[in-house]
Design a protein around this motif. Structure first.
Motif, PDB file in Angstrom:
ATOM      1  N   LEU A  43      55.238  21.734  28.533  1.00 20.52           N
ATOM      2  CA  LEU A  43      53.759  21.748  28.409  1.00 20.52           C
ATOM      3  C   LEU A  43      53.016  20.885  29.274  1.00 20.52           C
ATOM      4  N   ASP A  44      53.484  19.561  29.486  1.00 15.64           N
ATOM      5  CA  ASP A  44      52.854  18.744  30.594  1.00 15.64           C
ATOM      6  C   ASP A  44      52.911  19.134  31.990  1.00 15.64           C
ATOM      7  N   GLN A  45      54.020  19.804  32.312  1.00 20.22           N
ATOM      8  CA  GLN A  45      54.720  20.597  33.534  1.00 20.22           C
ATOM      9  C   GLN A  45      53.421  21.571  33.725  1.00 20.22           C
ATOM     10  N   LEU A  46      53.397  22.443  32.713  1.00 16.00           N
ATOM     11  CA  LEU A  46      52.275  23.540  32.839  1.00 16.00           C
ATOM     12  C   LEU A  46      50.981  23.046  32.994  1.00 16.00           C
ATOM     13  N   ARG A  47      50.539  22.001  32.210  1.00 22.39           N
ATOM     14  CA  ARG A  47      49.239  21.428  32.475  1.00 22.39           C
ATOM     15  C   ARG A  47      48.928  20.811  33.864  1.00 22.39           C
ATOM     16  N   ARG A  48      49.940  20.306  34.735  1.00 24.21           N
ATOM     17  CA  ARG A  48      49.885  19.749  35.995  1.00 24.21           C
ATOM     18  C   ARG A  48      49.915  21.026  36.924  1.00 24.21           C
ATOM     19  N   LEU A  49      50.714  22.022  36.640  1.00 23.53           N
ATOM     20  CA  LEU A  49      50.604  23.229  37.550  1.00 23.53           C
ATOM     21  C   LEU A  49      49.388  23.846  37.427  1.00 23.53           C
ATOM     22  N   LEU A  50      48.788  24.057  36.178  1.00 25.34           N
ATOM     23  CA  LEU A  50      47.247  24.577  36.215  1.00 25.34           C
ATOM     24  C   LEU A  50      46.227  23.617  36.872  1.00 25.34           C
ATOM     25  N   ASP A  54      44.004  24.940  39.861  1.00 31.05           N
ATOM     26  CA  ASP A  54      42.553  25.183  39.853  1.00 31.05           C
ATOM     27  C   ASP A  54      41.957  24.286  40.879  1.00 31.05           C
ATOM     28  N   GLU A  55      42.485  23.247  41.346  1.00 30.41           N
ATOM     29  CA  GLU A  55      41.958  22.620  42.488  1.00 30.41           C
ATOM     30  C   GLU A  55      42.236  23.170  43.701  1.00 30.41           C
ATOM     31  N   GLN A  56      43.334  23.964  43.939  1.00 33.40           N
ATOM     32  CA  GLN A  56      43.390  24.533  45.107  1.00 33.40           C
ATOM     33  C   GLN A  56      42.347  26.033  45.265  1.00 33.40           C
ATOM     34  N   LEU A  57      42.344  26.386  43.963  1.00 35.72           N
ATOM     35  CA  LEU A  57      41.279  27.515  44.085  1.00 35.72           C
ATOM     36  C   LEU A  57      39.934  27.105  44.128  1.00 35.72           C
ATOM     37  N   HIS A  58      39.544  26.014  43.893  1.00 39.77           N
ATOM     38  CA  HIS A  58      38.395  25.443  44.184  1.00 39.77           C
ATOM     39  C   HIS A  58      38.208  25.277  45.740  1.00 39.77           C
ATOM     40  N   ASP A  59      39.138  24.446  46.163  1.00 42.05           N
ATOM     41  CA  ASP A  59      39.227  24.374  47.546  1.00 42.05           C
ATOM     42  C   ASP A  59      39.084  25.492  48.540  1.00 42.05           C
ATOM     43  N   LEU A  60      39.816  26.775  48.148  1.00 36.43           N
ATOM     44  CA  LEU A  60      39.671  28.117  48.659  1.00 36.43           C
ATOM     45  C   LEU A  60      38.271  28.651  48.537  1.00 36.43           C
ATOM     46  N   SER A  61      37.439  28.511  47.562  1.00 38.76           N
ATOM     47  CA  SER A  61      36.070  28.645  47.452  1.00 38.76           C
ATOM     48  C   SER A  61      35.182  28.140  47.963  1.00 38.76           C
TER      49      SER A  61
END
Length: 73
Positions: A43-50, A54-61
């Motif tokens: 779950l911690d790995q998934l939280r970090r991945l998400l 989210d950060e990458q998606l924000h940077d693309l936008s």
């Protein structure tokens, strides 16, 4: 979806937006409603991945001037 092996432990993926949306939605659902038998480390790995997603998606936008210059836009 298309996957390419770059190095033994590194893959590059091409996804349609709906494919990536389905994967991230499933990951978010699991993080929010995980059964007790899902290891906390997973779950911690998934939280970090998400969070990274989210950060990458924000940077693309919201590209910075440096990003726009690198991409030639």
């Amino acid at each position: 979806m298309q996957l390419e092996r770059i190095r033994p432990t590194v893959l590059r993926g091409k996804f349609h937006t709906y494919e990536l949306a389905a994967l991230t939605a499933a990951a978010r659902y699991l993080v929010d409603a995980a059964p007790n038998n899902v290891p906390a480390e997973s779950l911690d790995q998934l939280r970090r991945l998400l969070a990274d997603y989210d950060e990458q998606l924000h940077d693309l936008s919201n590209p910075t001037p440096e990003d726009r210059h690198r991409r030639g836009t």
